[in-house]
Enzyme design. Structure first.
Site, PDB file in Angstrom:
ATOM      1  CB  CYS A  12     -32.131  47.364 -60.456  1.00  0.00           C
ATOM      2  SG  CYS A  12     -33.573  47.123 -59.391  1.00  0.00           S
ATOM      3  CG  HIS A  20     -28.884  47.059 -57.092  1.00  0.00           C
ATOM      4  ND1 HIS A  20     -28.753  48.277 -57.745  1.00  0.00           N
ATOM      5  CD2 HIS A  20     -30.204  46.882 -56.902  1.00  0.00           C
ATOM      6  CE1 HIS A  20     -29.946  48.809 -57.927  1.00  0.00           C
ATOM      7  NE2 HIS A  20     -30.849  47.980 -57.427  1.00  0.00           N
ATOM      8  CD  GLU A  31     -25.343  48.843 -58.082  1.00  0.00           C
ATOM      9  OE1 GLU A  31     -25.411  47.789 -58.744  1.00  0.00           O
ATOM     10  OE2 GLU A  31     -26.332  49.383 -57.548  1.00  0.00           O
TER      11      GLU A  31
END
Ligand code: MN
Length: 236
Positions: free
Chosen positions: A109, A204, A206
């Site tokens: 990001c 994202h 993660e």
């Protein structure tokens, strides 16, 4: 097996009272993903970027707010641009130090935007005003098309769905970087470097690791395992 030591950048607040200290934080989504993939996560503290680049095996630039537009030759477009000059002043030398050391760098990001700007690219300051697209809703999911020959395509196939919580986006990619995934509107959602161990995602991964989130969205742990693999390859 070698467990590389991965430096994670942190976000900081702006204390309202003069004299109060800034507090740094990092979502455990990043640290969990790195640890699950085989790395040892370490949080950075906005000090000594060159020393960090010498100590750690790789850098993961985490998400956060917008970049100061003057860093890519523009003036602030409107009041939606929310900047953190202290973080900018730390992260740009940090990414340059890791690049100079030839160590793997991954950006997520804001982190992907930092890599792009550090290497000479530009950003859309406000995606909604400049292109009319909203990509900044925590509930939002959109498909991406992964390009042939890319890491994303090899790991997750041609078309899959990702999250989208970004206010800014990549405009011109820096020399040496090429787009590896696009949103349906043509926004760059991921890039890799032509020859160096550098990659970035606008989404994202993660937050989509080691969890069964929803249909069409893969578990992104293999992307972090790829990143750890780049570090192991360097250790030989
Ligand atoms: Mn998006």
């Amino acid at each position: 097996m070698f467990r590389p030591f991965i430096a994670l950048s942190t976000s900081g607040n702006s204390p309202e009272k003069p004299g109060n200290y800034r507090t740094l934080e990092c979502s455990t989504a990043y640290t969990h993903a790195i640890a699950l993939a085989g790395g040892i996560p370490g949080l950075l503290c906005e000090e000594a970027p060159e020393a960090a680049a010498s100590l750690y095996d790789a850098l993961l630039l985490t998400g956060g707010g917008d970049l100061e537009p003057s860093l890519f030759g523009e003036t602030k477009l409107n009041d939606t641009v929310s900047i953190d000059p202290i973080r900018d002043a730390f992260e740009l030398p940090l990414v340059r130090a890791f690049l100079a050391a030839g160590k793997p760098v991954m950006g997520i990001c804001r982190g992907a935007q930092v890599i792009n700007v550090a290497m000479g690219g530009t950003l859309y300051q406000d995606l909604r005003e400049q292109l009319g697209f909203v990509h900044s809703d925590m509930r939002l999911r959109h498909f991406v098309n992964a390009q042939e020959g890319s890491v994303l395509r090899r790991l997750f196939g041609e078309r899959f769905r990702v999250n989208s919580t970004h206010h800014q986006a990549i405009r011109d990619l820096a020399p040496g970087l090429h787009a590896t995934a696009y949103s349906p509107e043509g926004i760059v959602e991921a890039f890799e470097h032509d020859s160096l161990p550098i990659l970035g995602t606008q989404f994202h991964p993660e937050r989509l690791t080691a969890r069964e989130d929803e249909p069409f969205t893969p578990d992104f742990l293999p992307l972090f395992e790829h990143f750890i693999g780049l570090c192991r390859a360097q250790k030989g």
